[in-house]
Design a protein around this motif. Structure first.
Motif, PDB file in Angstrom:
ATOM      1  N   TRP A   1       0.916  -1.037  -0.067  1.00  0.00           N
ATOM      2  CA  TRP A   1      -0.120   0.121   0.173  1.00  0.00           C
ATOM      3  C   TRP A   1       1.230   1.523  -0.077  1.00  0.00           C
ATOM      4  CZ3 TRP A   1       0.044   3.635   4.119  1.00  0.00           C
ATOM      5  CH2 TRP A   1       1.193   3.518   5.110  1.00  0.00           C
TER       6      TRP A   1
ATOM      7  N   SER B   1     -13.843   3.542  -0.337  1.00  0.00           N
ATOM      8  CA  SER B   1     -13.400   2.615  -0.951  1.00  0.00           C
ATOM      9  C   SER B   1     -13.817   2.343  -2.599  1.00  0.00           C
ATOM     10  CB  SER B   1     -12.829   1.780  -0.033  1.00  0.00           C
ATOM     11  OG  SER B   1     -11.811   1.997   0.462  1.00  0.00           O
TER      12      SER B   1
ATOM     13  N   HIS C   1      -3.461   3.375  -1.968  1.00  0.00           N
ATOM     14  CA  HIS C   1      -3.808   2.384  -2.830  1.00  0.00           C
ATOM     15  C   HIS C   1      -3.078   0.903  -2.487  1.00  0.00           C
ATOM     16  CE1 HIS C   1      -3.994   5.596  -6.315  1.00  0.00           C
ATOM     17  NE2 HIS C   1      -3.489   6.008  -5.917  1.00  0.00           N
ATOM     18  N   TYR C   2      -3.986  -0.053  -2.693  1.00  0.00           N
ATOM     19  CA  TYR C   2      -3.577  -1.274  -2.184  1.00  0.00           C
ATOM     20  C   TYR C   2      -3.917  -2.459  -2.861  1.00  0.00           C
ATOM     21  CZ  TYR C   2      -5.355   0.298   1.678  1.00  0.00           C
ATOM     22  OH  TYR C   2      -5.095   1.227   3.216  1.00  0.00           O
TER      23      TYR C   2
ATOM     24  N   THR D   1      -8.562   1.101  -3.890  1.00  0.00           N
ATOM     25  CA  THR D   1      -8.244   2.201  -2.986  1.00  0.00           C
ATOM     26  C   THR D   1      -8.959   2.934  -2.700  1.00  0.00           C
ATOM     27  OG1 THR D   1      -7.824   2.553  -5.790  1.00  0.00           O
ATOM     28  CG2 THR D   1      -7.780   4.612  -4.635  1.00  0.00           C
TER      29      THR D   1
ATOM     30  N   LEU E   1      -7.485  -5.209  -6.193  1.00  0.00           N
ATOM     31  CA  LEU E   1      -7.434  -3.584  -6.187  1.00  0.00           C
ATOM     32  C   LEU E   1      -8.366  -2.921  -5.443  1.00  0.00           C
ATOM     33  CD1 LEU E   1      -6.196  -2.642  -9.725  1.00  0.00           C
ATOM     34  CD2 LEU E   1      -4.604  -3.988  -8.237  1.00  0.00           C
TER      35      LEU E   1
ATOM     36  N   GLU F   1      -5.934  -1.853 -14.828  1.00  0.00           N
ATOM     37  CA  GLU F   1      -6.561  -3.087 -14.407  1.00  0.00           C
ATOM     38  C   GLU F   1      -6.437  -4.303 -14.292  1.00  0.00           C
ATOM     39  OE1 GLU F   1     -10.434  -0.377 -11.615  1.00  0.00           O
ATOM     40  OE2 GLU F   1     -10.792  -1.112 -13.702  1.00  0.00           O
TER      41      GLU F   1
ATOM     42  N   LYS G   1      -5.418   9.768  -0.039  1.00  0.00           N
ATOM     43  CA  LYS G   1      -5.909   8.695  -0.894  1.00  0.00           C
ATOM     44  C   LYS G   1      -4.843   6.972  -0.942  1.00  0.00           C
ATOM     45  CE  LYS G   1      -6.182   8.293  -5.730  1.00  0.00           C
ATOM     46  NZ  LYS G   1      -6.419   8.058  -7.567  1.00  0.00           N
TER      47      LYS G   1
END
Length: 251
Positions: A119, A234, A146-147, A160, A158, A205, A144
């Protein structure tokens, strides 16, 4: 003059003027669906399709392209096309492990999977959609995050997350569950709302999740509420050919 309609083997009404490649697509799709063509089975070459179905080279090529786009077959360079493997769908239980900093990982770990995740966070302007979801001005600055979640090194999900900067975690030590973290700020989470829809993945993606052509994703829009106040939202992206989403509805 209206088009004359005829009934196909799938018992659907189609116009007789439909492109000839659809005859090929319909028949091969049926064979894959009913098990005549098993996963891994070879698909006839373009030359074989033209002879079997009495269609031209262009129609045969387009039929293969459509079947690949639907995720039913996969092409291998120098080898041809094959029926795509249909993996068993792993259940994702959305109500479990809400006290874990990564509920998705905890759920899969409970099923015997080895899951890791990366992350990183950055400041970002809310913008129209997130501002609507969090009931904030569009110019509001949020954190924000991201993972990327992986199982045995392969990408699985994914996510966010968007939250107010004063509530965000900035280190692994602070990355407790969101419910516990908010409680530490004196905020009690009273409800988690999820909205799920399917869609075509964006190119970034598809690359990140290593998706085959034709595979859609499940998009989960999740928001944590404290009473009538949304405190985090999310966007979660899940491969549609690997998971099924499970919900519990107490009565």
């Amino acid at each position: 003059m209206g088009q004359r309609l005829t009934r196909t083997p799938r018992d659907a009404l189609v116009a007789t003027s439909d492109p000839v490649y659809l005859r090929v697509v319909e028949d091969i799709r049926r064979q894959i669906t009913d098990g005549t063509l098993l996963p891994g089975a070879p698909i006839p070459s373009r030359a074989q399709l033209t002879r079997k179905y009495q269609v031209g080279e262009t129609a045969a090529r387009h039929a293969l392209r459509v079947l690949a786009g639907e995720g039913l077959i996969i092409g291998r360079v120098g080898s041809g096309h094959y029926v795509r493997e249909r993996p068993d769908l792993t259940p994702l239980y959305r109500w479990r492990f809400l006290d874990h900093p990564a509920p998705f990982a905890a759920d899969l770990q409970s099923q015997g999977r080895r899951v890791t995740w990366d992350w990183h966070s950055e400041p970002a302007e809310a913008g129209p959609d997130i501002a609507r979801r969090l009931r904030l001005p569009e110019s509001a600055t949020l954190t924000k995050t991201h993972y990327v979640f992986r199982g045995d090194g392969k990408p699985l999900q994914l996510a966010t997350s968007y939250e107010l900067r004063e509530f965000a975690a900035h280190s692994d030590e602070e990355r407790r569950s969101l419910v516990a973290r908010m409680y530490g700020h004196g905020i009690k989470i009273t409800e988690i709302v999820e909205s799920v829809h399917t869609r075509i993945p964006r190119p970034v993606e598809s690359d990140a999740l290593d998706l085959a052509a034709g595979v859609h994703v499940l998009h989960v829009e999740r928001t944590h509420w404290a009473g009538d106040r949304p405190v985090e939202t999310s966007d979660i992206v899940i491969p549609g050919d690997r998971f099924r989403v499970m919900y519990s509805m107490p009565v």
